[in-house]
Design a protein around this motif. Sequence first.
Motif, PDB file in Angstrom:
ATOM      1  N   SER A 257      16.574  37.197  29.552  1.00 45.31           N
ATOM      2  CA  SER A 257      17.428  38.501  29.864  1.00 45.31           C
ATOM      3  C   SER A 257      16.810  39.403  29.000  1.00 45.31           C
ATOM      4  CB  SER A 257      18.787  37.965  29.673  1.00 45.31           C
ATOM      5  OG  SER A 257      19.008  37.835  28.022  1.00 45.31           O
TER       6      SER A 257
ATOM      7  N   GLY B 147      21.689  34.125  26.977  1.00 39.89           N
ATOM      8  CA  GLY B 147      21.082  35.015  27.977  1.00 39.89           C
ATOM      9  C   GLY B 147      20.551  34.084  29.145  1.00 39.89           C
TER      10      GLY B 147
ATOM     11  N   GLY C 289       7.038  38.330  23.416  1.00 42.35           N
ATOM     12  CA  GLY C 289       5.922  39.117  23.665  1.00 42.35           C
ATOM     13  C   GLY C 289       4.693  38.110  23.972  1.00 42.35           C
TER      14      GLY C 289
ATOM     15  N   VAL D 131      26.455  33.813  22.197  1.00 38.70           N
ATOM     16  CA  VAL D 131      26.142  34.272  23.195  1.00 38.70           C
ATOM     17  C   VAL D 131      24.741  33.817  23.574  1.00 38.70           C
ATOM     18  CG1 VAL D 131      25.204  36.521  22.255  1.00 38.70           C
ATOM     19  CG2 VAL D 131      25.700  36.720  24.425  1.00 38.70           C
TER      20      VAL D 131
ATOM     21  N   SER E 209      16.498  30.484  28.012  1.00 35.29           N
ATOM     22  CA  SER E 209      15.111  29.993  28.145  1.00 35.29           C
ATOM     23  C   SER E 209      14.375  29.617  26.761  1.00 35.29           C
ATOM     24  CB  SER E 209      14.091  31.124  28.791  1.00 35.29           C
ATOM     25  OG  SER E 209      14.249  32.331  28.306  1.00 35.29           O
TER      26      SER E 209
ATOM     27  N   LYS F  60      -1.128  33.913  32.556  1.00 34.42           N
ATOM     28  CA  LYS F  60      -0.228  32.948  31.982  1.00 34.42           C
ATOM     29  C   LYS F  60       0.042  31.712  32.770  1.00 34.42           C
ATOM     30  CE  LYS F  60       4.758  33.673  30.468  1.00 34.42           C
ATOM     31  NZ  LYS F  60       4.708  33.420  29.350  1.00 34.42           N
TER      32      LYS F  60
END
Length: 323
Positions: A125, A59, A135, A57, A62, A205
């Motif tokens: 996701s 998401g 995080g 699976v 990334s 960021k």
Amino acid sequence: MHWLKGLKARVRFKEPLNIHTTLHIGGPADVWVEPGDFEGLREVVCRCIKKQLPYLVIGRGSNILVSDDGFRGIVICLSSPVFSATEVKGTRLICGGGLALNKLIRQAQKRGLGGLEFLAGIPASVAGAVAMNAGNRNRAIGSLVESVTAMDRKGKVRLLKKNQLKFGYRRSNLNRYIVLKVQLGLVRRSPKKISENIAANLAQKRRTQDLASKSAGCIFKNPFAIRHPRHSRLPRNMHGGQGLTAGEMIEACGLKRRRRGGAEISAKHANYIVNRNGAKAGDVLYLINLAQRQVKKKFGVLLEPEIRVIGNNPKNREPFSSR
Ligand SMILES: Cc1cc2nc3c(=O)[nH]c(=O)nc-3n(C[C@H](O)[C@H](O)[C@H](O)COP(=O)(O)OP(=O)(O)OC[C@H]3O[C@@H](n4cnc5c(N)ncnc54)[C@H](O)[C@@H]3O)c2cc1C
């Protein structure tokens, strides 16, 4: 493939995986499946198990590097809206694993629920973020997770309570499951304050990371945070690698801007490998290997990849990339 007939899902064959990853790299998956609902997902998993076919699976893609040969198996993506539903109960937010993390943060903000702002700008996701315990240097999403509804390898849906969940530095015990829903414990905060927090985190960021290029974020884990997953704020001189981050060590080896094919070690952040121009997975793996060798030689530290390598070549494959 007759065994896929009658599935409540969108099915595509020989689906190029480069279009489903932020690095824009990767060959085709034999089968790409987007289940229409929970029953459709269960049916896919059960049929894969019956046929003994590898499945995986993903998401938002990334944090993965997909092999140039692609994936011989079934790739499942929870893109249907049923996997993105959210529900609020007091300060608790229950959300579908397929929801984009940034949408979740905005939805929480509208309802005056804070606590997620430190995750702003991570193109994940919700399920991928929880499975990877995404995080920043100080906090990770696992600290907010109260329970997870997940499908096990037999297609059985289980509610995993806090004491059954294990979160470490960029890892969890959820890779054996398909994360369907996540319950998060948030705090009351004004939408204005949340907006300010998001803006501050995004600015930080953007200042430090190469967000404009195609990448998978940080390639390596920071060695000092691995040793002390809950204490990544300990004085850095208490850790290996002279207390440097992975990016600082790679930079100290003079590897910024080093290119291989279309891949390059970012000039802005040496822990990013970016796809400048039609990079192949092999180019990225070459640079990963180069950084590991040079950092080991200079600092005596073996950098551990944070990204997951997807493919069927056992040399490159991570054990958790297929089941
Ligand atoms: C520009 C950029 C910035 C980034 N910044 C950060 C950052 O600040 N902090 C950080 O921690 N990460 C960061 N990342 C990395 C990445 O966004 C995170 O690791 C994220 O959690 C991956 O989520 P995803 O949905 O894209 O998962 P994917 O990359 O699709 O998958 C990652 C892993 O999660 C598993 N997975 C996905 N969905 C499920 C599911 N439903 N159930 C079980 N397992 C599942 C996959 O099998 C795979 O092993 C960054 C990436 C980029 C490109």
